[in-house]
Design a protein around this motif. Structure first.
Motif, short mmCIF file in Angstrom:
data_model
loop_
_atom_site.label_atom_id
_atom_site.label_comp_id
_atom_site.label_asym_id
_atom_site.label_seq_id
_atom_site.Cartn_x
_atom_site.Cartn_y
_atom_site.Cartn_z
N VAL A 62 -4.17 13.20 -3.71
CA VAL A 62 -4.58 11.83 -4.02
C VAL A 62 -3.42 10.87 -3.79
O VAL A 62 -3.62 9.75 -3.33
N ALA A 63 -2.21 11.31 -4.12
CA ALA A 63 -1.03 10.45 -3.95
C ALA A 63 0.22 11.30 -3.83
O ALA A 63 0.31 12.36 -4.45
N LYS A 64 1.16 10.81 -3.04
CA LYS A 64 2.49 11.42 -2.94
C LYS A 64 3.50 10.28 -3.03
O LYS A 64 3.30 9.24 -2.42
N ALA A 72 -6.08 3.34 -7.43
CA ALA A 72 -7.20 2.47 -7.77
C ALA A 72 -7.75 1.76 -6.53
O ALA A 72 -8.97 1.66 -6.35
N ILE A 73 -6.86 1.29 -5.67
CA ILE A 73 -7.29 0.63 -4.44
C ILE A 73 -8.06 1.63 -3.57
O ILE A 73 -9.12 1.32 -3.02
N GLN A 103 -9.77 4.07 -4.52
CA GLN A 103 -11.06 4.35 -5.15
C GLN A 103 -12.02 3.17 -5.07
O GLN A 103 -13.14 3.26 -5.52
N GLY A 104 -11.56 2.06 -4.51
CA GLY A 104 -12.44 0.92 -4.31
C GLY A 104 -12.46 -0.10 -5.43
O GLY A 104 -13.31 -0.97 -5.47
N HIS A 105 -11.53 0.00 -6.36
CA HIS A 105 -11.46 -0.98 -7.44
C HIS A 105 -10.91 -2.30 -6.89
O HIS A 105 -10.13 -2.32 -5.95
N SER A 106 -11.29 -3.39 -7.52
CA SER A 106 -10.82 -4.71 -7.13
C SER A 106 -9.34 -4.87 -7.43
O SER A 106 -8.88 -4.59 -8.54
N ALA A 107 -8.58 -5.35 -6.44
CA ALA A 107 -7.14 -5.55 -6.64
C ALA A 107 -6.88 -6.54 -7.76
O ALA A 107 -5.94 -6.37 -8.55
N VAL A 108 -7.69 -7.58 -7.87
CA VAL A 108 -7.50 -8.58 -8.92
C VAL A 108 -7.69 -7.95 -10.30
O VAL A 108 -6.88 -8.15 -11.20
N ALA A 109 -8.74 -7.16 -10.46
CA ALA A 109 -9.00 -6.50 -11.75
C ALA A 109 -7.87 -5.53 -12.10
O ALA A 109 -7.47 -5.42 -13.25
N ILE A 110 -7.37 -4.84 -11.09
CA ILE A 110 -6.29 -3.89 -11.32
C ILE A 110 -5.03 -4.62 -11.78
O ILE A 110 -4.38 -4.23 -12.76
N LEU A 111 -4.68 -5.70 -11.08
CA LEU A 111 -3.49 -6.46 -11.46
C LEU A 111 -3.62 -7.06 -12.85
O LEU A 111 -2.65 -7.08 -13.62
N GLU A 112 -4.80 -7.54 -13.20
CA GLU A 112 -5.02 -8.08 -14.54
C GLU A 112 -4.84 -6.98 -15.59
O GLU A 112 -4.20 -7.20 -16.62
N PRO A 138 -12.45 7.56 -14.51
CA PRO A 138 -11.89 8.77 -13.89
C PRO A 138 -12.11 8.77 -12.39
O PRO A 138 -13.06 8.15 -11.90
N PRO A 139 -11.24 9.45 -11.67
CA PRO A 139 -11.35 9.47 -10.21
C PRO A 139 -12.63 10.15 -9.74
O PRO A 139 -13.09 11.10 -10.34
N SER A 140 -13.18 9.63 -8.68
CA SER A 140 -14.36 10.21 -8.07
C SER A 140 -14.04 10.46 -6.61
O SER A 140 -13.53 9.59 -5.92
N LEU A 141 -14.36 11.64 -6.14
CA LEU A 141 -14.06 11.98 -4.75
C LEU A 141 -15.28 11.87 -3.85
O LEU A 141 -15.19 12.15 -2.67
N LYS A 142 -16.41 11.45 -4.40
CA LYS A 142 -17.62 11.35 -3.59
C LYS A 142 -17.42 10.34 -2.48
O LYS A 142 -17.08 9.20 -2.71
N GLY A 143 -17.63 10.79 -1.26
CA GLY A 143 -17.56 9.91 -0.11
C GLY A 143 -16.15 9.43 0.23
O GLY A 143 -15.98 8.57 1.07
#
Length: 105
Positions: free
Chosen positions: A40-42, A68-69, A71-80, A92-97
């Motif tokens: 998922v990340a390195k 989060a990015i 996974q499709g989350h909004s950058a604005v919501a993440i920064l807030e 939780p993380p989802s790997l679907k698609g």
């Protein structure tokens, strides 16, 4: 902070498998997070980041932001969320698609 890896473990262990491996003679550590057998990340952690609580916290937040990015989350919501609290709380993380990240970031 007695153990710099405790923050990493506390943040990511509930949702990811954590692998920390020594990468160089300078003490650099490679952090690899995986879920369901997929990377998922390195992220490379320098000795300076590892030994500075504020820099380590920013590194952890940066990894959370990147995941989060992906996974499709909004950058604005993440920064807030990141500015409102110490830790980013997302579903939780989802790997679907989702395609796994390339091995090299």
């Amino acid at each position: 902070m007695d153990n710099p890896f405790q923050l990493i473990t506390d943040t990511f262990a509930p949702d990811y498998q954590i692998n920390l491996s020594i990468q160089g003679l300078d003490g650099s550590i490679m952090l690899t997070l995986s879920n369901a057998g997929r990377i998922v990340a390195k992220r490379m952690i320098s000795p300076e980041q590892r030994n500075d609580p504020q820099r380590l916290k920013r590194l952890v937040q940066s990894v959370q932001f990147g995941i989060a990015i992906e996974q499709g989350h909004s950058a604005v919501a993440i920064l807030e969320a990141m500015t409102d609290g110490d830790s980013l709380k997302l579903p939780p993380p989802s790997l679907k698609g989702r395609q796994p990240l390339p091995a090299r970031l």
